[in-house]
Design a protein around this motif. Sequence first.
Motif, PDB file in Angstrom:
ATOM      1  N   CYS A   1       0.856  -1.179   0.000  1.00  0.00           N
ATOM      2  CA  CYS A   1       0.000   0.000   0.000  1.00  0.00           C
ATOM      3  C   CYS A   1       0.895   1.233   0.000  1.00  0.00           C
ATOM      4  CB  CYS A   1      -0.900  -0.011   1.233  1.00  0.00           C
ATOM      5  SG  CYS A   1      -1.747   1.554   1.503  1.00  0.00           S
TER       6      CYS A   1
ATOM      7  N   CYS B   1       0.024   3.202   3.865  1.00  0.00           N
ATOM      8  CA  CYS B   1       0.397   2.629   5.168  1.00  0.00           C
ATOM      9  C   CYS B   1       1.476   1.558   5.054  1.00  0.00           C
ATOM     10  CB  CYS B   1      -0.829   2.062   5.865  1.00  0.00           C
ATOM     11  SG  CYS B   1      -1.407   0.503   5.178  1.00  0.00           S
TER      12      CYS B   1
ATOM     13  N   CYS C   1      -6.646  -0.790   0.000  1.00  0.00           N
ATOM     14  CA  CYS C   1      -5.905  -1.411   1.107  1.00  0.00           C
ATOM     15  C   CYS C   1      -6.877  -1.860   2.194  1.00  0.00           C
ATOM     16  CB  CYS C   1      -4.918  -0.390   1.658  1.00  0.00           C
ATOM     17  SG  CYS C   1      -4.015  -0.979   3.100  1.00  0.00           S
TER      18      CYS C   1
ATOM     19  N   PHE D   1      -5.997  -2.318   5.142  1.00  0.00           N
ATOM     20  CA  PHE D   1      -5.523  -1.775   6.424  1.00  0.00           C
ATOM     21  C   PHE D   1      -5.905  -0.309   6.598  1.00  0.00           C
ATOM     22  CE2 PHE D   1      -3.298  -5.673   6.309  1.00  0.00           C
ATOM     23  CZ  PHE D   1      -3.094  -6.011   7.626  1.00  0.00           C
ATOM     24  N   CYS D   2      -5.783   0.467   5.493  1.00  0.00           N
ATOM     25  CA  CYS D   2      -6.061   1.902   5.645  1.00  0.00           C
ATOM     26  C   CYS D   2      -7.098   2.405   4.639  1.00  0.00           C
ATOM     27  CB  CYS D   2      -4.769   2.698   5.519  1.00  0.00           C
ATOM     28  SG  CYS D   2      -4.115   2.764   3.841  1.00  0.00           S
TER      29      CYS D   2
HETATM   30 ZN   LIG Z   1      -2.821   0.951   3.473  1.00  0.00          ZN
END
Ligand SMILES: [Zn+2]
Length: 941
Positions: free
Chosen positions: A239, A242, A260, A262-263
Amino acid sequence: MGGQPPLQQQQQQQQQNFQSAPPAAMGGGISQGSSRYPNPTPQTTTQQGYQQTPQQQENVGGVGARTYPQYPGTTSSAPQQQQPQYGGGQPQQQQQHYQQGMPSSGYNPPQAPHSLNQGFQRYGPQPTPQSAASKIDPSQIPRPRHDSHADRTIFDTRNPQTGAPMHPPGATSNFMARDVGNANPRFIRSTTSTIPNQSDLLQTSGMPLAVFVNPLATLKNDEVQVPIVDNGGMGPVRCLRCKAYVNPGMRWVDHFRFACNFCAHLSECPREYACALGSDGKRQDWMQRPELCRGSVEYMAPEEYMVRAPMRPSYFFVIDASPSAVQSGVTVSACEVISRTLDNIQGGDTASVGIATFDGTVHFYAIRGDDENNNASNENQENEKPTTSNGATKTPKMLIVPDVDDPYAPLPKDLLVNLNKNKETLKTLLKQIPEMFANSRPSAVASGAAIKSAIDALKYKGGKVMLFLGSMCSGGWGKLEVRTHSGNVEKEPLKIMKPAEKCYQDCATEAAEYQIGIDIFVCGSQPVDLATLGVLTRTTGGTLYRYPNFNVQLDFAQLLNDVRWNFLRPQGMEAVMRVRASQGLGVAEYGGYFCKRTPTDVDLPVLDGEKSIMVNLRYEDKLVDGAEAYVQCALLYTTMTGERRIRVHTLALPVTSVLGTLFRNADLDAQTCFMVRKAANTLLGGKHTIAAAKDAALAQCVSSLYAYRKYCASNNASGQLILPEALKTLPLYTIGMYKSNGLRSEASADDRANWLFRMLKSDPSETTPSVYPRLFPLHFILEDDGFQANQKQRHDDGDQAASITDSFPPFPPCQWLSAEKLDGDGLYLLEDGGEMLVWVGRNYPQDRLKEVFGVDTVDQLDARRSMLPPNLPNERNKRMNAFINSMRKARSGYLRMRILKRNDAMETLFYNRLIEDRSVAGMSYVEFLCHVHRLIQNKFT
Ligand SMILES: [Zn+2]
C-alpha cells in the motif's frame, strides 16, 4: 517386526537411543561415544522445514508460477463440523454447569440447563471455601479435554465454502493447518478469533485483546512451508500510504488499482504487476500468486531492504573453565557438545566460529592459519571452498585478556575463523581445553568479562555468543553476588527479579545494536543470578537454558540435544519486525524477547521458531460489525544462508457486536498465555509483588467469567457457576500459574527467574502445559492389553510407524494433578513441556521394576543418579522408551527427565506440580473454583 526394511529399523533404533552417553570423567581424554541422539524434532522436520525451501522457491518464484499446492474445498469435510462458524447464535448450548452432588461418572456436561437449578446456591450466598468445597464432587469440575493425539485434525484457515476465517484448534492439539488465505495459527494466534466491534464491548467481556506472533514457527511435517515469492527488483507490492503488504484481503478495483484492507487507501501497483479481473471480480492470477491467496508468504528482499551485505552466521563459544566448572564436568561437557554439533551449524561454508574460555581471566584462541590471513578481508565471499586437510595440525595461540574490569577482545579478526576450513583444529582445541585447565587454581570467575569481550570480538560482523556457564560471575566486569529476598516474599516487591547491575542491560543493548544475540547455558548447582543474566538473552533475542544441579550423567544428553536443536531449528539473523493492524485498531505494546529502538519496530539480532512476541492491540475507532479486521506481521530478516527475506503473515479476524460470539471464539491457550506473560513481565521488573501479580490474573479470570454469567447466561439461577465452554479451565490454569515456580513463594530466585524468562518468550502452545502439566499413568501404558491391540490395528491399517511397541500416540487419558490419584503400586509420568518426571510408587511390582528400569528394588532408584537404561530387551522397556520418545517429539525442546521414587529427597519436584491439591502454595482446585464463584457472585451485588 522382523520384515522391516533396514532404514526403518535404523530410524527406530535412533529413536530409542535417547540415553545419554556423557563424556569421560575429567583427567582422561574425551571419548567419542558412539551412541546416537535423536533430534528433539524428528529429522524429517528439519529436512522439510528448511532444506526444501530452495526447492519451493524454484517452484513458486517468479511471476506466473503455478505449482504451489492448492486445496480443493472438498477435502476437509470432517473437521469442519467441529469448528464453530462465525456469526450470531446463542451461546447457551455451549454452557456447562458445574455443581455439587452429580454422579461421579466422569465429566459429563448436562444438556438441559433448567434441570440444574439447585447449584451452588444451596450453600448460601457466601459459602466458605471449605464448606462448599467439601460438598463438591471433584470429578465434576472442568478439566482439559483428553487429547490422545491419535488423529490429526485438518484445519483450513478459512471455510472452503464461505471463505470466512475459522476459529483455530487448540494450540496444544494435534492439527495440520492449511493456509487458504489466512495465516496458520502457529504463526499468529489471537486471544479471541472474532474481534469486538468496539472497545466498550471488549471491556464488557473482560477479555484481553492481543495476538501472539511467532514468525518463524516450526511447522509440522505435513504442513506446507511458507511459499517464497521473488518479484525481482520490483519487490513486494505494498500500500502506498500505510505500507501494508499485499494480501488476500486487499480489494482490486481494476487491473492495477487496489483498496488497502488496512487503511482503505487506493493504491496503484507497478505496471508489471497489473492483471485483468475475472468475472468474479478477482484478479485472474490470484491463485497463481501466493501473496494473493495465502495468509503467509516470504519475499526475496530487493536491495532497498538492505543496509549492508546480509550477515553470515558467526558463533562465539565462551566456555567456563574455572576450577569448579572443570570439577563438575561442565567444561568437558560443553567442549564435547560443541565438538559434536559443529556439523549442525547452518550456513554452509560461510559460517565462522570462535572460542574463548575463562576462569579468573579471559582467554581467546587465535586459530586462523597463515593461508587464511591473506583472505581475511574476503571472508564474506561465498565461494570459499572447505579444505579439510588444512589446519589439522595448526596449534591455536592462546591470547589472554588480563584486564577483566575493562575487558576487550584482542585482534578480533583473528579470533573468528571459517568453520569448514578449521573444523579439525577446532575439535582438537575443544579436546585440549579440559586438560589445559585440569589443574588450575581457584580464583574469581570472570564470566562477565568473557561475555563482554566476546561481544567485542563479534562487533565487526554480528553473530551469536553462546555462553556455557558453571557458576556465578564473581570477579571483574559484571561481578554478581547471591541475592536473597528478605521479608515477606508474597507481599513485598521482588526487587531481586530486577537485574542487579545496570551494566548487563547496557551491555545487552549494545550487543543488539551490533546484531549480536546471546544464548546462555547455565549448568551449575549454585545460584548464578539468572534475573540479571536473563536480560542478555531477552534483549538480544537469545535463549536461556538451565540445567539445575547439573549432572554429567543425567544432563549431557539434554545439553547435546539443546545445542543441536539450537543450530538446526528455523532461525534468522539481523531481523526487524513490525505489526500493523487495520483501521480502528492499533498496536499498543510489544512483549517478549527483543530490543526496541523505535516505537513501531522491534529489533531482533537473532530470532528462532521458539520465540513468540505478544502484541497488545488497542482501539482507535469503532469497527464495522460483520466485516473483517486484519493484523499483519512483517519480518525482515537474513536467513542462515545469507539471503535477505521478508516474511509476511496476515490474520483476518471477523468483527462482531455479539458478546456470545466473542465468548464462543475465545482462545483459551492464548488467554492463558496473556495472563502468564503479564505476570512474568510484571515480576521481572522487580517493582511488583507476587500477590499483585496473582490478583491481576484472578481479576482477569473473574471479570470474563462474570461477564459471561451476567450477559450470556442470565436466565439461569443466580447461585450457579456457569462457565463458557471455551474458557472453562481458565480458573484451573490460573491456580496452576499461582503454584508455578514463577509465583510460588518458596521458589529459589533462579528457579523463579528461569520460569519467568521462559514464559516471556513462550508460545500459547507451551504456556498451557507449564501451568497445567500432563500426568500419565505409565503402569497403564505398560500393561494394558487393549493398548497393544490398538497399536497392532494401526500397524495393520498401514501406519508403518505404528509398530506395536515403538509408536505413540494414542496417548492414554491424563490423570488429575492430585496426590489422591496416585497408587502406591503405580508408575506415573508427569510432563510440563520442559521436563518429564517419572514417579515410582514404593509398591510397584518388583518384576516390572527389573524390566523397566533394570533394578531390583525401588531404593536403587535415586533421582540424582538414575536414568533409564538403554533398550532392555523386553516389551515394557521398549514401550516405555517409545512413549518417552513420542513425548519429546511432540515438544520442540528436548525434555529433561528425572526418575523419582516415593520418599525421594527430590520428590517435592513432583508434588509441587500436583496443583489440584491444597498445599503451602495455595488452595486446592475445588477451593479455588469456589473462591472464583464467590467473587463472581460478589460482583452481582
Ligand atoms: Zn494501506
